[in-house]
Design an enzyme around this catalytic site. Structure first.
Site, mmCIF file in Angstrom:
data_model
loop_
_atom_site.group_PDB
_atom_site.id
_atom_site.type_symbol
_atom_site.label_atom_id
_atom_site.label_comp_id
_atom_site.label_asym_id
_atom_site.label_seq_id
_atom_site.Cartn_x
_atom_site.Cartn_y
_atom_site.Cartn_z
ATOM 1 C CG HIS A 1 -1.909 0.606 7.081
ATOM 2 N ND1 HIS A 1 -2.319 1.800 7.634
ATOM 3 C CD2 HIS A 1 -1.914 0.797 5.752
ATOM 4 C CE1 HIS A 1 -2.571 2.673 6.661
ATOM 5 N NE2 HIS A 1 -2.330 2.081 5.503
ATOM 6 C CD GLU B 1 -3.861 7.250 0.903
ATOM 7 O OE1 GLU B 1 -5.025 6.920 1.173
ATOM 8 O OE2 GLU B 1 -2.856 6.714 1.453
ATOM 9 C CD GLU B 2 -0.520 5.186 3.734
ATOM 10 O OE1 GLU B 2 -1.365 5.331 4.640
ATOM 11 O OE2 GLU B 2 -0.459 4.175 3.026
ATOM 12 C CG ASP C 1 -1.650 1.241 1.496
ATOM 13 O OD1 ASP C 1 -1.760 2.072 0.576
ATOM 14 O OD2 ASP C 1 -2.105 1.429 2.642
ATOM 15 C CG ASP D 1 -4.796 3.055 -1.794
ATOM 16 O OD1 ASP D 1 -4.012 2.219 -1.311
ATOM 17 O OD2 ASP D 1 -4.826 4.239 -1.430
#
Length: 369
Positions: A324, A223-224, A189, A244
Site C-alpha cells: 500500500h 476489493e480495496e 496490489d 493477492d
C-alpha cells in the site's frame, strides 16, 4: 497434471498494461474493458456483473463441483473532498492507505469533462520557505492537498476548470523493472495478481486445456473498499482460490520469492482442506513456498464469505515489500504463483459431495488429529 510453462514476457507485458490503466475503486470501467479485450483475444468466454466484475469460464470435463480463481483489478486512490480558496483540493483516500505515501505523488484528476494532472503535496512543501517546519508539520489526509497543473489560484478558477467534490484521483504507478528481476510500482496490489491470473489462463489454454472441472477466473472491482467478490461468484462454486499480495515486513513469514500461502487473516482461518491442497501441490511440483498469517489484512475471500457464500476459500500471495506504498515484488514470485494456479486448475475437486449445497454426513472430511 503438469506444470504449465508460463510465458514471462507475456506476464510482464500484461502487468504493465494493467499498471498504466488507472482503476481506483469506483472508477474501474477502463481496466474492465482492458481485461475483457484480453480474455477475448485468448478466446475465453466471460460475462459482466452490472458494475463490471468479470466472470470468465474455462470449461472442464464436468461442471460441478466447480471452482473459481479470483484477483482484483481495482486499486487505492483518492477523491476530492473540498475545493480550497487557494485553488488547491482537499482529498480523502479511496481504500485504506496512509497519506505519507501520497506526499509527492503525481496523479490524474478525472473531472466530468476531462483530465487534469497534478501533485499531492503537504501543506508546507517548500524547504526554502518553511525550513524546519516541514519536518514538524503533522501528517494525515487533512494535511495534504492536490496542486493542479493549470493556471488556477482560487475557488473560481477551480470551478472554471470543472472540478467538483467527488472527482476521482488516480495515483501514478511509476513502474520500474530492474535487471535483477525486481518490479517496483504502486498498485502491484493487485495488478500483479491479475497479471498472474491472465498469464495462467494463457498457459493453461495453450498447454493443458483438458481441465477436470469448470474453472471460473474472476476479476473483481471493489476489493480495496471491502466488497470485492461478494457479488461475483457463480452460485455453484465450491472452491475459491484468491490471488493477492503477501506482506514482507518484520514479524511476517512472507517472502518476495516463491509463493506465500496465507493460513489466516484478520477475518479468521482459511479453509483447512483447500489450504492444505495448495500446500500439497507446492510440495508435489517443487514450487518454493512458505506460510504466513496476516493480522491487518482481508481479501476477496472475506467478502465472499461475508456475503453468505458457502464456499471453501484459500489465499495464495506474492510477497510485497511496502504494501500500500511504493511497492516492490520479484518476478520469481509471480512465476511461482502462476505455476501453482496452473496445476490447481488441473487438480481434481477436493470433495465430490461439495457439488451439493447441503448433503449427508457421508463423504464429509475429517481433519487429522
Amino acid at each position: 497434471m503438469k506444470l504449465p510453462a508460463i510465458d514471462s514476457n507475456y506476464l510482464v507485458d500484461i502487468l504493465l498494461k494493467l499498471l498504466f490503466t488507472p482503476s481506483p475503486s469506483g472508477y474501474t470501467d477502463r481496466v474492465v474493458h482492458l481485461v475483457c479485450e484480453e480474455l477475448e483475444r485468448l478466446g475465453v468466454p466471460f460475462e459482466l456483473t452490472r458494475r463490471g466484475a468479470i466472470r470468465a469460464t474455462l470449461k472442464g470435463r464436468v461442471s460441478q463441483p466447480d471452482r473459481a480463481v479470483v484477483a482484483h483489478i481495482d486499486t487505492l486512490g483518492a477523491m476530492v473532498k473540498g475545493l480550497k480558496e487557494n485553488g488547491r483540493l482537499q482529498l480523502v483516500p479511496v481504500g485504506h492507505w496512509n497519506a505519507r505515501f501520497a506526499e509527492g505523488a503525481r496523479a490524474t484528476l478525472f473531472t466530468d469533462t476531462g483530465q487534469l494532472r497534478g501533485t499531492i503535496l503537504p501543506m508546507k512543501a517548500s524547504g526554502h520557505t518553511f525550513g524546519p517546519e516541514i519536518d514538524n508539520q503533522p501528517g494525515g489526509w487533512d494535511h495534504v492537498e492536490f496542486r493542479i497543473d493549470s493556471r488556477v489560484s482560487d475557488l473560481n478558477g477551480l470551478l472554471r476548470l470543472g472540478v467538483h467534490v467527488g472527482d476521482f484521483l488516480a495515483i501514478d504507478t511509476c513502474p520500474e523493472i530492474t535487471d535483477t528481476g525486481f518490479i517496483n510500482a504502486r498498485h502491484l496490489d493487485d495488478k500483479a495478481g491479475a497479471a498472474v491470473l491472465l498469464a495462467t489462463i494463457e498457459a493453461v489454454q495453450r498447454e493443458c486445456p483438458d481441465l477436470p472441472v469448470d474453472c471460473h477466473p474472476l476479476f473483481t472491482i471493489s476489493e480495496e473498499v471491502g466488497s470485492g467478490a461478494s457479488a461475483a461468484l457463480h452460485q455453484d462454486v465450491a472452491e475459491m482460490l484468491t490471488i493477492d499480495n503477501g506482506t514482507t515486513a518484520p514479524g511476517q513469514n512472507s517472502s518476495e520469492f516463491g509463493v506465500t500461502i496465507a493460513m489466516a487473516d484478520q477475518s479468521g482461518p482459511f479453509d483447512y482442506h483447500l489450504t492444505h491442497r495448495v500446500i500439497q501441490l507446492c510440495q508435489e511440483f517443487s514450487i518454493p513456498h512458505q506460510r504466513d498469517v496476516f493480522r491487518y489484512y482481508r481479501s476477496d475471500s472475506a467478502a465472499a464469505l461475508e456475503a453468505g457464500n458457502d464456499v471453501r476459500t484459500a489465499l495464495v500471495t506474492f510477497g510485497v515489500d511496502a504494501s500500500h506504498g511504493y511497492e516492490r515484488i520479484h518476478l520469481d514470485a509471480l512465476e511461482s504463483l502462476a505455476r501453482l494456479v496452473g496445476v490447481y486448475m488441473q487438480a481434481p475437486p477436493l470433495f465430490s459431495r461439495d457439488r451439493y449445497e447441503m448433503g449427508p454426513r457421508a463423504g464429509f472430511p475429517t481433519q487429522p488429529g
